[in-house]
Enzyme design. Structure first.
Site, PDB file in Angstrom:
ATOM      1  N   TYR A   1       0.046   4.324  15.672  1.00 25.11           N
ATOM      2  CA  TYR A   1       0.460   5.725  15.616  1.00 25.11           C
ATOM      3  C   TYR A   1       0.533   6.142  14.160  1.00 25.11           C
ATOM      4  CZ  TYR A   1       3.472   9.859  15.999  1.00 25.11           C
ATOM      5  OH  TYR A   1       3.991  11.131  15.906  1.00 25.11           O
TER       6      TYR A   1
ATOM      7  N   ASP B   1      -1.129   2.249   6.787  1.00 26.81           N
ATOM      8  CA  ASP B   1      -0.036   3.152   7.118  1.00 26.81           C
ATOM      9  C   ASP B   1       1.246   2.323   7.137  1.00 26.81           C
ATOM     10  OD1 ASP B   1       1.888   4.750   8.180  1.00 26.81           O
ATOM     11  OD2 ASP B   1       0.695   5.466   9.875  1.00 26.81           O
TER      12      ASP B   1
ATOM     13  N   LYS C   1       9.712   7.379   6.241  1.00 27.79           N
ATOM     14  CA  LYS C   1      10.924   6.733   6.748  1.00 27.79           C
ATOM     15  C   LYS C   1      11.845   6.213   5.627  1.00 27.79           C
ATOM     16  CE  LYS C   1       9.233   6.534  11.348  1.00 27.79           C
ATOM     17  NZ  LYS C   1       7.934   6.290  11.913  1.00 27.79           N
TER      18      LYS C   1
HETATM   19  C1  LIG Z   1       6.824   7.465  12.148  1.00 27.29           C
HETATM   20  C2  LIG Z   1       5.424   7.155  11.771  1.00 27.29           C
HETATM   21  C3  LIG Z   1       4.553   8.132  11.295  1.00 27.29           C
HETATM   22  C4  LIG Z   1       4.898   9.597  11.302  1.00 27.29           C
HETATM   23  O1  LIG Z   1       5.944   9.886  10.454  1.00 27.29           O
HETATM   24  P1  LIG Z   1       6.754  11.286  10.705  1.00 27.29           P
HETATM   25  O2  LIG Z   1       7.688  11.332   9.552  1.00 27.29           O
HETATM   26  O3  LIG Z   1       7.400  11.138  12.037  1.00 27.29           O
HETATM   27  O4  LIG Z   1       5.748  12.370  10.684  1.00 27.29           O
HETATM   28  C5  LIG Z   1       3.323   7.744  10.827  1.00 27.29           C
HETATM   29  N1  LIG Z   1       2.952   6.454  10.846  1.00 27.29           N
HETATM   30  C6  LIG Z   1       3.755   5.477  11.317  1.00 27.29           C
HETATM   31  C7  LIG Z   1       3.304   4.069  11.284  1.00 27.29           C
HETATM   32  C8  LIG Z   1       5.010   5.812  11.822  1.00 27.29           C
HETATM   33  O5  LIG Z   1       5.773   4.853  12.354  1.00 27.29           O
END
Ligand SMILES: *Cc1c(COP(=O)(O)O)cnc(C)c1O
Length: 432
Positions: free
Chosen positions: A144, A239, A267
């Site tokens: 994701y 990511d 995060k």
């Molecule tokens: C949470 C998450 C996102 C998206 O971040 P948001 O701040 O919710 O837009 C993207 N990549 C990964 C791996 C995530 O866990």
């Protein structure tokens, strides 16, 4: 344990907010029930509006590695707020956070701050496309990357499929440039590259999958991806929105010692406030406006409050012994849960990388998204409610990770293992 106030709050929120929540996973639809409305958090615990206390492993979906309302973070953002919350002009704090990130994360020589992980991945891909002059993107089934149109693509059967979006409102044309392959399968990436010569701008993945539960990379996988993408001039993007400053101070790339071309963060680097970041080699980041022609902007990007929370959090994480403590607590929790499932004869696959952990209710070995999909979500539902009733809050979905924070005490871990042990006897009875 009452929940009448949460029930009333949810009834009302559903009138004014779609599904009553501002992000779909907060809804308890995957576990069939009413979400708990939270009033406050302190250390390892959260308290709902009915006055129930829970040991929290959600950690706001990952950011709260210091626990809730950490005194230094609260003090610093309060202090910052008194001097103004936004200027729309540069501040030295932004440079301080950027410098900290550059010094910590091996792949990042320059970094741009944004407001969410979604913005980070969206922007990184735009840069990869601008840098290479190519359009296609390879992503991994089950990874994701936020709610970016062309990253909401789903995998079909077969090695690589043209993406079809999982979401309404995404034109097929948008997903057409997204190719999806399974995790832990470097051959699938090789074949996809061969089938699309000189067309692929970037390969994006979570180096440890953290949005289908927790799935670690097999030995050598990340290095193979590094070698294949380098050979074809494809921008390798990690990511690390979850894993950055989580599995190690330098993220999964330092934990596994594989350096991508670009990285996305979010995060933890916002310390509980909205922040994201993307960065990489100087040569690539030169493409970003105003220096280059790839446009990316944000009214509140580098926001003083958010940046202050981030700097303070990263300072705490730079203290010696921090990652050892996270490792020890999480290892104790994982060992306790493994013992408890064994004792009650529950089929379970336990997965953990540092302070991220997952228990899948499946007899299978989970190495990719298809493996994760074998998990029994009914059992998870029982497990979730059993823990909630016993004062332990985990994600309301089988496929969302648990996070141990620095605020979790040994006692919290023991309480959690005891609660889980009780629940497993109930789960087993529920399924015969
Ligand atoms: C949470 C998450 C996102 C998206 O971040 P948001 O701040 O919710 O837009 C993207 N990549 C990964 C791996 C995530 O866990």
């Amino acid at each position: 344990m009452g929940n009448s106030k949460s029930v009333a709050a949810w009834q009302k929120s559903q009138q004014f907010i779609p599904g009553g929540v501002n992000s779909p996973v907060r809804n308890f639809s995957k576990v069939a029930g009413t979400p708990r409305f939270m009033e406050r958090g302190q250390g390892s615990k959260v308290y709902d509006i009915d006055g129930n206390a829970y040991i929290d492993y959600l950690a706001s979906w990952g950011p709260l590695i210091l626990g809730h309302a950490h005194p230094s973070v609260v003090e610093e953002i309060t202090h910052t707020a008194r001097s103004g919350t936004s200027f729309g002009a540069p501040t030295t704090r932004e440079t301080e956070l950027a410098e900290t990130i550059v010094n910590a994360v091996p792949s990042i020589e320059q970094v741009r701050l944004v407001n969410s992980g979604t913005e980070a991945t969206m922007s990184a891909i735009r840069v990869a496309r601008g840098y290479t002059g190519r359009n296609k993107i390879v992503k991994i089934d089950g990874c994701y990357h936020g709610h970016v149109d062309y990253l909401l693509a789903k995998a079909g059967s077969g090695v690589a499929t043209f993406g079809l979006s999982d979401s309404g409102g995404v034109p097929e044309d948008f997903a057409r440039n997204t190719l999806t392959v399974p995790f832990n399968n470097a051959d699938a990436v090789r074949e996809t590259i061969e089938a699309n010569p000189d067309e692929i701008a970037g390969l994006i993945l979570e180096p440890v999958m953290g949005n289908m539960g927790i799935i670690p990379p097999r030995d050598g996988y990340l290095q193979e991806l590094r070698d294949i993408t380098a050979a074809h001039g494809i921008v390798l993007i990690f990511d690390e929105v979850i894993t950055g400053f989580r599995v190690a101070y330098g993220g999964a790339q330092s934990y596994y010692n594989v350096t991508p071309d670009m990285s996305c963060l979010g995060k933890i680097i916002g310390g509980g406030l909205p922040v994201g970041a993307y960065g990489g080699k100087r040569e690539i980041m030169r493409c970003v406006a105003p220096e280059g022609d790839v446009y990316q902007a944000g009214t509140l990007s580098g926001n003083p409050l958010a940046v202050t929370a981030g700097i303070t959090t990263l300072k705490c994480l730079a203290e010696p012994g921090v990652y050892e403590q996270l490792e020890n607590r999480a290892a104790a929790l994982a060992a306790g849960l493994a013992e408890a499932t064994q004792k009650h004869g529950i089929n379970a696959w336990h997965s953990r990388v540092g302070s991220m952990l997952m228990l899948y209710f499946t007899p299978e070995t989970v190495t990719d998204a298809d493996g994760a999909r074998t998990a029994d979500t009914e059992r998870y539902r029982h497990y979730f409610w059993g823990l909630l009733e016993r004062g332990v809050y985990i994600a309301p979905s089988q496929f969302e990770a648990g996070f141990v924070s620095l605020a979790h005490s040994e006692e919290d871990i023991d309480t959690t293992v005891n609660a889980a042990t009780q629940v497993f006897s109930v789960v087993r009875k529920a399924f015969g």
